[in-house]
Design an enzyme around this catalytic site. Sequence first.
Site, PDB file in Angstrom:
ATOM      1  N   GLY A  28       0.813  -1.207   0.000  1.00 20.54           N
ATOM      2  CA  GLY A  28       0.000   0.000   0.000  1.00 20.54           C
ATOM      3  C   GLY A  28       0.841   1.248   0.000  1.00 20.54           C
ATOM      4  O   GLY A  28       2.056   1.197   0.236  1.00 20.54           O
ATOM      5  N   PRO A  29       0.218   2.394  -0.258  1.00 22.97           N
ATOM      6  CA  PRO A  29       0.952   3.667  -0.266  1.00 22.97           C
ATOM      7  C   PRO A  29       1.511   3.983   1.115  1.00 22.97           C
ATOM      8  O   PRO A  29       1.075   3.403   2.127  1.00 22.97           O
ATOM      9  CB  PRO A  29      -0.117   4.694  -0.685  1.00 22.97           C
ATOM     10  CG  PRO A  29      -1.256   3.895  -1.228  1.00 22.97           C
ATOM     11  CD  PRO A  29      -1.207   2.564  -0.569  1.00 22.97           C
ATOM     12  N   HIS A  37      -9.819  30.400 -11.857  1.00 18.94           N
ATOM     13  CA  HIS A  37      -9.954  28.973 -11.534  1.00 18.94           C
ATOM     14  C   HIS A  37     -11.358  28.669 -11.021  1.00 18.94           C
ATOM     15  O   HIS A  37     -12.016  27.722 -11.470  1.00 18.94           O
ATOM     16  CB  HIS A  37      -8.942  28.582 -10.453  1.00 18.94           C
ATOM     17  CG  HIS A  37      -7.544  28.390 -10.950  1.00 18.94           C
ATOM     18  ND1 HIS A  37      -7.233  27.556 -11.992  1.00 18.94           N
ATOM     19  CD2 HIS A  37      -6.369  28.929 -10.522  1.00 18.94           C
ATOM     20  CE1 HIS A  37      -5.927  27.576 -12.201  1.00 18.94           C
ATOM     21  NE2 HIS A  37      -5.374  28.412 -11.323  1.00 18.94           N
ATOM     22  N   GLY A  51       1.985   5.530   4.678  1.00 18.89           N
ATOM     23  CA  GLY A  51       1.095   6.141   5.658  1.00 18.89           C
ATOM     24  C   GLY A  51      -0.249   5.484   5.825  1.00 18.89           C
ATOM     25  O   GLY A  51      -1.098   5.983   6.569  1.00 18.89           O
ATOM     26  N   GLY A  78      -0.853   2.538   7.170  1.00 16.16           N
ATOM     27  CA  GLY A  78      -0.950   1.758   8.401  1.00 16.16           C
ATOM     28  C   GLY A  78      -0.424   0.344   8.296  1.00 16.16           C
ATOM     29  O   GLY A  78      -0.844  -0.530   9.064  1.00 16.16           O
ATOM     30  N   LYS A  79       0.500   0.083   7.390  1.00 18.38           N
ATOM     31  CA  LYS A  79       1.037  -1.284   7.234  1.00 18.38           C
ATOM     32  C   LYS A  79       1.829  -1.704   8.471  1.00 18.38           C
ATOM     33  O   LYS A  79       1.633  -2.799   9.010  1.00 18.38           O
ATOM     34  CB  LYS A  79       1.919  -1.353   5.982  1.00 18.38           C
ATOM     35  CG  LYS A  79       1.203  -0.996   4.692  1.00 18.38           C
ATOM     36  CD  LYS A  79       2.091  -1.158   3.477  1.00 18.38           C
ATOM     37  CE  LYS A  79       3.200  -0.125   3.446  1.00 18.38           C
ATOM     38  NZ  LYS A  79       2.700   1.254   3.306  1.00 18.38           N
ATOM     39  N   THR A  80       2.721  -0.841   8.921  1.00 18.10           N
ATOM     40  CA  THR A  80       3.515  -1.164  10.114  1.00 18.10           C
ATOM     41  C   THR A  80       2.629  -1.239  11.348  1.00 18.10           C
ATOM     42  O   THR A  80       2.844  -2.079  12.232  1.00 18.10           O
ATOM     43  CB  THR A  80       4.617  -0.111  10.307  1.00 18.10           C
ATOM     44  OG1 THR A  80       5.400  -0.017   9.113  1.00 18.10           O
ATOM     45  CG2 THR A  80       5.527  -0.488  11.460  1.00 18.10           C
ATOM     46  N   GLU A 128      -6.889  33.334  -9.303  1.00 22.33           N
ATOM     47  CA  GLU A 128      -7.661  32.389  -8.486  1.00 22.33           C
ATOM     48  C   GLU A 128      -9.148  32.475  -8.793  1.00 22.33           C
ATOM     49  O   GLU A 128      -9.849  31.454  -8.799  1.00 22.33           O
ATOM     50  CB  GLU A 128      -7.403  32.648  -7.001  1.00 22.33           C
ATOM     51  CG  GLU A 128      -5.957  32.484  -6.567  1.00 22.33           C
ATOM     52  CD  GLU A 128      -5.393  31.124  -6.905  1.00 22.33           C
ATOM     53  OE1 GLU A 128      -6.164  30.147  -7.004  1.00 22.33           O
ATOM     54  OE2 GLU A 128      -4.173  31.017  -7.087  1.00 22.33           O
TER      55      GLU A 128
END
EC number: 3.4.24.-
Length: 676
Positions: free
Chosen positions: A208-209, A434, A211, A213-215, A431
């Site tokens: 996964g990307p 946009h 951040g 939450g893999k760890t 701005e």
Amino acid sequence: MGGINVKKRLSSATIWIVLLIVLFFAAITVLESSKTSGAISYNEFKKYWIENKVSRVEIKQDGRTVAGELNDKAKTQFQVVVPQSLLVQDILVNNPKSSVNVKFEPASSMPMWISWIPTIILILVMVGFWVMFMQQSQGGGGGNRGVMNFGKSRAKLATPDSQKVTFKDVAGADEEKGELEEIVDFLKEPKKYLDMGARIPKGILLVGPPGTGKTLLAKAVAGEAGVPFFSISGSDFVEMFVGVGASRVRDLFEQAKKNSPCIIFIDEIDAVGRQRGAGLGGGHDEREQTLNQLLVEMDGFGVNEGIILVAATNRPDILDKALLRPGRFDRQILVGAPDAKGREEVLKVHVRNKRLSDDVDLKVLAKRTPGFVGADLENLMNEAALLAVRANKKQIGMEELEEAITRVIAGPEKKSRVIHEEDRKITAYHEAGHAIVMKFSPHSDPVHEISIIPRGMAGGYTMHLPERDTSYMSKSKLKDEMVGLLGGRVAEQIIIGDISTGASNDIQRVSNIARKMVMEYGMSEKLGTITFGSDHDEVFIGREIGKSKNYSEEVAFEIDNEVKALVDEAYKKAEKILTEHIDKLHAVAKVLLDKEKVTGEEFNAIVEGRPLEELNKKENAIDLEKHDNVEEVHDDVEGVHDDVEGVNIKDTSEDNIETTDAFANNTDLEEDKKEI
């Protein structure tokens, strides 16, 4: 801590004492060597003696060594070894000058063993140094960091009692937790799986990307399983010495076998599991040797019962295929960005220890943070808490959370920066361009906020947020996205009559979208549904340096034409929208110059022609009603948001919050000017 400091002081004192002893004996050695300086040959001595150039002599204890002094102006010292058969005759019998002082060194009354003391002490010092070196080389009793422990694994062993993270601390990933809970259940009750003939996966790869939450999931597995947990980084295997990585892999699995059943967690496994190739130099790669050993340990002739390997990576595309096959990593779990419901559950976890005011709505906050992963949301809550403390508030309000979202996306405001009025005008129209184009493009996301206050490297920004989480991007939406990005450049051209460097990032993003539409998404009517260019790197050189080009120069020319056609079409559409709504463009720019920041509600009111005073009165009435109905706020709100169980979360692809930058401080342009 006090005991550790005392040990450090004693160790440093011991080192200083040993150094002083070594210096002392070194000085003695130097002095002794200086005494033996001035040595001359026997023939020279005999010549000086005959020529009456010797003023005094001293015969040493050994009866052969003669030390003396010449009668020259420098009083030169000398030392000579005279054969015993000639000593008496040359000095005593044939003494040419009776005034020469002849002296015999008396016999020493000191025991002989005392003369050995310096040598013994020097030997002891050398032995002590050797012992200290061996202790240091073996890691000083722990840590496996010593010279002699290069082949030892550096994995950290966590016992079940030390694990404090559980699945309750993980939110927004119900499916991922379900997959891992099965592993935990097998470690706790393996019998029911074995009776069914089931084999638990040997390896689980969390993909996964950054951040997501893999760890954290791995830590939760360790906390829930109640078994020993070895954690190590992929980069800890490879060192400068050949064979160290493979040795550490063997040692890691040996330790795991002794603590079976257990879990091994390898973070950032792509550091050691990258696909094998010849390499640029063509030589043997130490990393490949480490990978080969890991492959053997995971599924070789050896048996590793009760050892489950969990690994995490955000680069699964570069991993070796042999590592990903069933029997090694049997299961791959995609840990993606959470959807709106998942983000709400993640926010509930991160507000457990924070004081929130009653106006905070986590559901609204979750909808305003599409694309945010768990690490982003944790950082968001921390930024909001810091802002509340900075403002001397007792609680975190929605105002701090809104500002924290913008800070995370665009950086902190730079209100103190002095900006020329002409630059403010250009930024305001940029701005506003946009925002107006996005408002009248049917597939664009609603405008959330417009600002001409500098943030980070940008002079202003227009933030638009999707109304819901989406998994796909249609061709119409991509085209309207390009139109909105070009709105700022078109507004400059129409109002100012000139263009600036402020749209550099907008143009880059438009070009990337158009090129991907043609080359990757098959959205070109002329070129058809074909993908151009290889999406993988060259295997031979390790999958990262070279990419193959599978189309001709003629096709490349057509690709460039199609990309340009898409960009030109978007530019003309933006020009048409702004020309038709030029009055609204002026109105939004005027309010921006006055207020510097306009919310989405205020922007809609301006475009619809409603006065802002009515909107402000309505907001004040709502705030007053809330204030009347608010009950007393308790300071301690810990535990209010603890219940995060039982939520079904759908896995969706990541949506990024889009912000169109205006007038990024173009340092490259300034450097070019200086060079000119």
